[in-house]
Write a protein that holds these residues in place. Structure first.
Motif, short mmCIF file in Angstrom:
data_model
loop_
_atom_site.label_atom_id
_atom_site.label_comp_id
_atom_site.label_asym_id
_atom_site.label_seq_id
_atom_site.Cartn_x
_atom_site.Cartn_y
_atom_site.Cartn_z
N ALA A 1 0.81 -1.23 0.00
CA ALA A 1 0.00 0.00 0.00
C ALA A 1 0.84 1.27 0.00
O ALA A 1 0.55 2.21 -0.74
CB ALA A 1 -0.96 -0.01 1.19
N LYS A 2 1.88 1.32 0.79
CA LYS A 2 2.69 2.53 0.87
C LYS A 2 3.40 2.82 -0.45
O LYS A 2 3.49 3.96 -0.89
CB LYS A 2 3.72 2.41 1.99
N ARG A 3 3.90 1.79 -1.10
CA ARG A 3 4.69 1.97 -2.31
C ARG A 3 3.86 2.04 -3.58
O ARG A 3 4.19 2.75 -4.52
CB ARG A 3 5.68 0.79 -2.41
N ASP A 4 2.75 1.30 -3.64
CA ASP A 4 2.07 1.06 -4.91
C ASP A 4 0.72 1.73 -5.09
O ASP A 4 0.09 1.57 -6.13
CB ASP A 4 1.92 -0.45 -5.12
N LEU A 5 0.27 2.48 -4.11
CA LEU A 5 -0.97 3.24 -4.26
C LEU A 5 -0.63 4.71 -4.44
O LEU A 5 0.13 5.29 -3.67
CB LEU A 5 -1.88 3.07 -3.04
N THR A 6 -1.17 5.29 -5.49
CA THR A 6 -0.95 6.70 -5.79
C THR A 6 -2.28 7.43 -5.67
O THR A 6 -3.26 7.03 -6.30
CB THR A 6 -0.41 6.87 -7.23
N LEU B 1 -7.42 7.32 -7.45
CA LEU B 1 -6.51 6.28 -6.97
C LEU B 1 -5.86 5.57 -8.13
O LEU B 1 -6.53 5.15 -9.08
CB LEU B 1 -7.30 5.26 -6.12
N GLY B 2 -4.54 5.45 -8.07
CA GLY B 2 -3.80 4.65 -9.02
C GLY B 2 -3.20 3.45 -8.30
O GLY B 2 -2.68 3.60 -7.19
N ILE B 3 -3.32 2.26 -8.90
CA ILE B 3 -2.80 1.04 -8.28
C ILE B 3 -1.77 0.42 -9.21
O ILE B 3 -2.09 0.04 -10.33
CB ILE B 3 -3.94 0.03 -8.01
N ASP B 4 -0.54 0.31 -8.73
CA ASP B 4 0.53 -0.34 -9.48
C ASP B 4 0.59 -1.80 -9.06
O ASP B 4 1.14 -2.14 -8.02
CB ASP B 4 1.87 0.35 -9.20
N ALA B 5 0.00 -2.68 -9.88
CA ALA B 5 -0.01 -4.12 -9.58
C ALA B 5 0.99 -4.87 -10.45
O ALA B 5 0.84 -6.06 -10.70
CB ALA B 5 -1.42 -4.68 -9.76
N THR B 6 2.03 -4.17 -10.91
CA THR B 6 3.06 -4.81 -11.71
C THR B 6 4.08 -5.50 -10.81
O THR B 6 4.15 -5.23 -9.61
CB THR B 6 3.81 -3.78 -12.59
N LYS B 7 4.87 -6.38 -11.40
CA LYS B 7 5.98 -7.02 -10.68
C LYS B 7 6.99 -5.93 -10.33
O LYS B 7 7.32 -5.08 -11.15
CB LYS B 7 6.64 -8.07 -11.58
N LYS B 8 7.45 -5.95 -9.09
CA LYS B 8 8.36 -4.89 -8.64
C LYS B 8 9.82 -5.28 -8.87
O LYS B 8 10.20 -6.43 -8.80
CB LYS B 8 8.14 -4.59 -7.16
N TRP B 9 10.61 -4.25 -9.12
CA TRP B 9 12.03 -4.39 -9.37
C TRP B 9 12.83 -3.86 -8.18
O TRP B 9 12.34 -3.01 -7.43
CB TRP B 9 12.41 -3.60 -10.60
N PRO B 10 14.06 -4.32 -8.04
CA PRO B 10 14.91 -3.76 -6.98
C PRO B 10 15.06 -2.24 -7.10
O PRO B 10 15.11 -1.52 -6.09
CB PRO B 10 16.26 -4.45 -7.19
N GLU B 11 15.08 -1.72 -8.35
CA GLU B 11 15.21 -0.27 -8.56
C GLU B 11 13.99 0.49 -8.07
O GLU B 11 14.02 1.72 -7.98
CB GLU B 11 15.41 0.03 -10.05
#
Length: 128
Positions: free
Chosen positions: A60-65, A87-97
């Motif tokens: 939630a902290k990282r992927d909700l805009t 609300l924007g939801i980033d449900a993609t695979k996350k990268w180390p970057e």
């Protein structure tokens, strides 16, 4: 009309957020209340699959805009007419970057042979 689900071929960190803001900047798309971004292999027509990735791929902290801006005149939930939070939801695979330093599990993909075998067993098991 208040939810857009899009898939992307992610090529750089935080691309999902860029896509969200781009969509909110496109004419009538500025009224879109919620945008869900998933990876390119997700079947957008299968809402169960989309929701599976939303519920498994977000922190939630990282992927909700959340942004404020214009909303549809028919949206009765906003505190004021024609304006509110989106609300924007980033449900993609996350990268180390993107700040995700833990390992990400590989997709579990059943072969066609296994899928066919399971399909044959449904009736035998009494599952409809």
């Amino acid at each position: 009309h208040n939810c857009a689900i899009v898939s992307i071929k992610k090529t750089y960190p935080k691309q999902a957020q860029k896509v969200m803001h781009a969509i909110w900047g496109l004419g009538q798309m500025m009224f879109t209340k919620m945008i869900v971004v998933v990876d390119e292999h997700i079947n957008l027509n299968d809402l169960n699959e989309v929701f599976w990735y939303v519920s498994n791929n977000i922190d939630a902290k990282r992927d909700l805009t959340m942004v404020e801006g214009p909303l549809d005149a028919l949206d009765h939930s906003s505190p004021m007419p024609n304006f509110g939070t989106k609300l924007g939801i980033d449900a993609t695979k996350k990268w180390p970057e993107e700040g995700h330093t833990r390992s990400w599990p590989d997709e579990i993909i059943m072969s066609k042979d296994i899928k066919d075998l399971v399909d044959l067993k449904w009736n035998t098991l009494g599952i409809n």
